[in-house]
Design an enzyme around this catalytic site. Sequence first.
Site, PDB file in Angstrom:
ATOM      1  N   THR A  33     128.250 -37.200  66.022  1.00 34.78           N
ATOM      2  CA  THR A  33     128.779 -37.637  67.155  1.00 34.78           C
ATOM      3  C   THR A  33     128.227 -36.854  68.386  1.00 34.78           C
ATOM      4  O   THR A  33     128.254 -35.419  68.460  1.00 34.78           O
ATOM      5  CB  THR A  33     130.172 -37.364  67.122  1.00 34.78           C
ATOM      6  OG1 THR A  33     130.820 -37.852  65.921  1.00 34.78           O
ATOM      7  CG2 THR A  33     130.791 -38.008  68.458  1.00 34.78           C
ATOM      8  N   GLN A  34     127.626 -37.372  69.399  1.00 34.54           N
ATOM      9  CA  GLN A  34     126.843 -36.512  70.485  1.00 34.54           C
ATOM     10  C   GLN A  34     127.740 -36.446  71.670  1.00 34.54           C
ATOM     11  O   GLN A  34     127.904 -35.680  72.366  1.00 34.54           O
ATOM     12  CB  GLN A  34     125.532 -36.988  70.806  1.00 34.54           C
ATOM     13  CG  GLN A  34     124.783 -37.111  69.816  1.00 34.54           C
ATOM     14  CD  GLN A  34     123.858 -36.046  69.437  1.00 34.54           C
ATOM     15  OE1 GLN A  34     123.187 -35.692  70.350  1.00 34.54           O
ATOM     16  NE2 GLN A  34     123.922 -35.534  67.988  1.00 34.54           N
TER      17      GLN A  34
END
Lengths: 270, 292
Positions: A33-34
């Site tokens: 997850t960025q």
Amino acid sequence: MDHRPQAWGRPRDDVYGAYDASFMNPNGPNQATQSPIVTGTSVVAIKFSEGVVIAADNLASYGSLARFTDVKRLRTFADSTVIGFGGDVSDMQYLDRHLTSLAIDESYSAPSLDSDAGGPPKARLNAANLHKYLAKLLYARRSKFDPLWNHLLVAGLDDDDKPFLAAADLLGTTFSAPSLATGFGSMLAQPIMRRFAPDEEAAARLTREQAVDVVKQCMKVLFYRDARSLDSYSIAVVTKDGVDLKENEKLENQSWAFAERIRGYGTQTA
Amino acid sequence: MTSIGTGYDLSNSIFSPDGRNFQVEYAVKAVENGGTSIGIRCKDGVVLAVEKVIASKLWRPGANKRIATIDRHLGAVYSGMIPDGRHFVDRARDEARAWRDTWKSPIPTADLASRMGGYLQAYTLYSSVRPFGITAIVAGFDPSQPSPVDGEVGRGPSVGPGGVKEGLTHGGPGLYMIEPSGLYWGYYGAATGKGRQAAKAELEKLDLAGEGISLEQGVKEAARIIYVAHDDNKDKEFELEMSWISDVDGPTKGRHEEVPRAVREEAERLAKKALDDDDEEEGKKDDEKMEE
């Protein structure tokens, strides 16, 4: 004809040109997850003499879009703790399921109701323990470079049945104070709450009604000034007697008069 | 058993010529020696009760529980070989968890009974294993209101298509008994173990299939039936263990919980009183016969 499995179901190279199969290449970096996708905004909480008041609005935003207006971000666990989730909503659901299975495991060996001590058995999944567990979980995930994108407030009672309030964020950082707020609330609500509970002694003198009033005032300020917030919210009071959770509260006595003095609100005349 | 000694009882997975699996029948014998377990399906909940025979005076009262929680809304009790029962419970918990992982909602009682029936039946098929030496009673309460999915954050639209229909009820109490063969049926009242004959006779006297009885009444009857079933076995001491499950608006809020001490002690008091009254009446009858 190419019969290799990689070519199954793909357009024919001789007709459509070479197929870009690079996505099937197992090498290369994993992507974690960025950034959060569907998000909840602030959670605010304050301690008082016998417990903790905690509140969060019922909005889940998709970027700047007010996407879901019926999202309950306060969760009760073991009938004695409320966790308020700010940040990514799907990560919140993951944590919710995780804690539910934890609570079920705990009920397998529920202390006997006729234990010698008398009275109801002490909850082993109390707020202090849940907070420690969640902080370790969040830290473990950030250490894998795959964080759970949440900022949580845990409200309940500690091992000595004293009011407990602490925060844990996506890095695994923990913090405890007589009043806490996440997200925008840490800038907009925290100063208001500190006026009423600057330290533990002051918080211990607050009554339940006072604490609820302060939190409601904070929710109103947050709705005025946070563009990702909503006027319907959930509020919970945690005491020794259990959790009093209201999930469909509406902000009362709103007054937008202050907005007239601010450039950028409504139709611009000058 | 005329077929004993013919060699067909030595291995699981081998039928006798008259179509029996003797290993399974011997497993049933193991069950018939265990402490009595019963379950009562009431109108608004389910009760489980077990006669825990005190094998040692060194046991701490109230310790070594025999009734197990499978999931929030599910409980199980068993008669027979206790280690086999413990493994049964472990497996049932795994099944309940796997169901939640897949469907994000609690496993219906009927589905758990089906899974566990299948599991026990697999232990009748192979010569390398023996059947379970237990008969288990599984009780559950499937919520009557549409229950939130685990981790659900909203309830969807409040009106129009996709809105929740008001006034619909689902689920309800469930009670299943699973035998060593893997056979399982749903019951209004189930009994197994040493005192099962007496217990079944008592259960049949209750109007469980018709009007039904309340959960509070069920607790009292369960206590009385365990005391009646123990009556033939008076020399051994026992402890009564009871648990119950109600709907979300009932005393346990949809959860499987031990019956609170005060409720259980009251039920035990009434049970002992009922037994004493019965004895007195029988005594009177005997006197009358003597006079004649």
